[in-house]
Design an enzyme around this catalytic site. Structure first.
Site, mmCIF file in Angstrom:
data_model
loop_
_atom_site.group_PDB
_atom_site.id
_atom_site.type_symbol
_atom_site.label_atom_id
_atom_site.label_comp_id
_atom_site.label_asym_id
_atom_site.label_seq_id
_atom_site.Cartn_x
_atom_site.Cartn_y
_atom_site.Cartn_z
ATOM 1 N N CYS A 54 0.837 -1.213 0.000
ATOM 2 C CA CYS A 54 0.000 0.000 0.000
ATOM 3 C C CYS A 54 0.867 1.255 0.000
ATOM 4 O O CYS A 54 0.373 2.346 -0.240
ATOM 5 C CB CYS A 54 -0.940 0.004 1.197
ATOM 6 S SG CYS A 54 -0.092 0.018 2.777
ATOM 7 N N ASP A 113 2.269 2.638 2.540
ATOM 8 C CA ASP A 113 2.159 3.421 3.773
ATOM 9 C C ASP A 113 3.405 3.277 4.634
ATOM 10 O O ASP A 113 4.032 2.221 4.669
ATOM 11 C CB ASP A 113 0.929 2.983 4.566
ATOM 12 C CG ASP A 113 -0.352 3.365 3.843
ATOM 13 O OD1 ASP A 113 -0.262 4.115 2.859
ATOM 14 O OD2 ASP A 113 -1.432 2.916 4.263
ATOM 15 N N CYS A 149 -2.926 5.222 5.763
ATOM 16 C CA CYS A 149 -4.385 5.188 5.837
ATOM 17 C C CYS A 149 -4.877 5.482 7.254
ATOM 18 O O CYS A 149 -4.103 5.524 8.210
ATOM 19 C CB CYS A 149 -4.871 3.818 5.388
ATOM 20 S SG CYS A 149 -4.569 2.559 6.624
ATOM 21 N N CYS A 177 -2.396 -3.028 8.612
ATOM 22 C CA CYS A 177 -2.084 -1.682 9.110
ATOM 23 C C CYS A 177 -1.607 -1.763 10.568
ATOM 24 O O CYS A 177 -0.686 -1.053 10.967
ATOM 25 C CB CYS A 177 -3.290 -0.774 9.010
ATOM 26 S SG CYS A 177 -4.213 -0.931 7.470
#
Ligand code: FES
Length: 141
Positions: free
Chosen positions: A33, A35, A59, A103
């Site tokens: 992603c 991130d 995110c 995450c």
């Protein structure tokens, strides 16, 4: 889809920012992603985490998990901080949707990476701590 706690930590992140003279800094990322999460730790002579700050370029779930992770390790010993896993963070947030579990892994990895940096700076070995695997250089360029 998100718990109230996740929304609260996303909207009002705790301990966001950086520390000027940290004892250890850890940066990790997720290549998929893109991130990135960075944790700053201030650890005193007795091995207690006096302060912690985070910066997350990612995110909402990553922001919420970083925020919760900082709350969970603040005031704790290094060994206690090591026991804060992504599962602990998720439970403290009353859960995350399955697609957002990765995450929370970033939060665990960022704490470990910051502790690893602290150990390297002080030439000590923290039992049970593994070297961070993420090649953050590759993510930042
Ligand atoms: Fe990658 Fe959340 S989508 S950290």
């Amino acid at each position: 889809m998100y718990s109230e706690k996740v929304m609260d930590h996303f909207n009002n992140p705790r301990n966001m920012g950086e520390l000027e003279n940290p004892s250890g800094v850890g940066t990790v990322g997720n290549a998929k992603c893109g991130d990135i999460m960075r944790m700053y730790l201030d650890i005193d002579d007795t091995g207690v985490i006096q302060d912690v700050k985070f910066k997350t370029f990612g995110c909402g779930a990553a922001v919420a998990t970083s925020s919760m992770a900082t709350e969970l390790v603040k005031g704790k010993s290094i060994q206690e901080a090591l026991e804060v896993t992504n599962k602990t963070v998720m439970e403290a947030l009353d859960g995350l949707p399955p697609v957002k579990v990765h995450c929370s892994l970033l939060a665990e990895e960022a704490i470990h990476a910051a502790l690893w940096d602290y150990a390297e700076r002080n030439h000590i070995v923290i039992e049970g701590l593994k070297k961070p695997v993420e090649d953050i250089e590759a993510l930042e360029h």
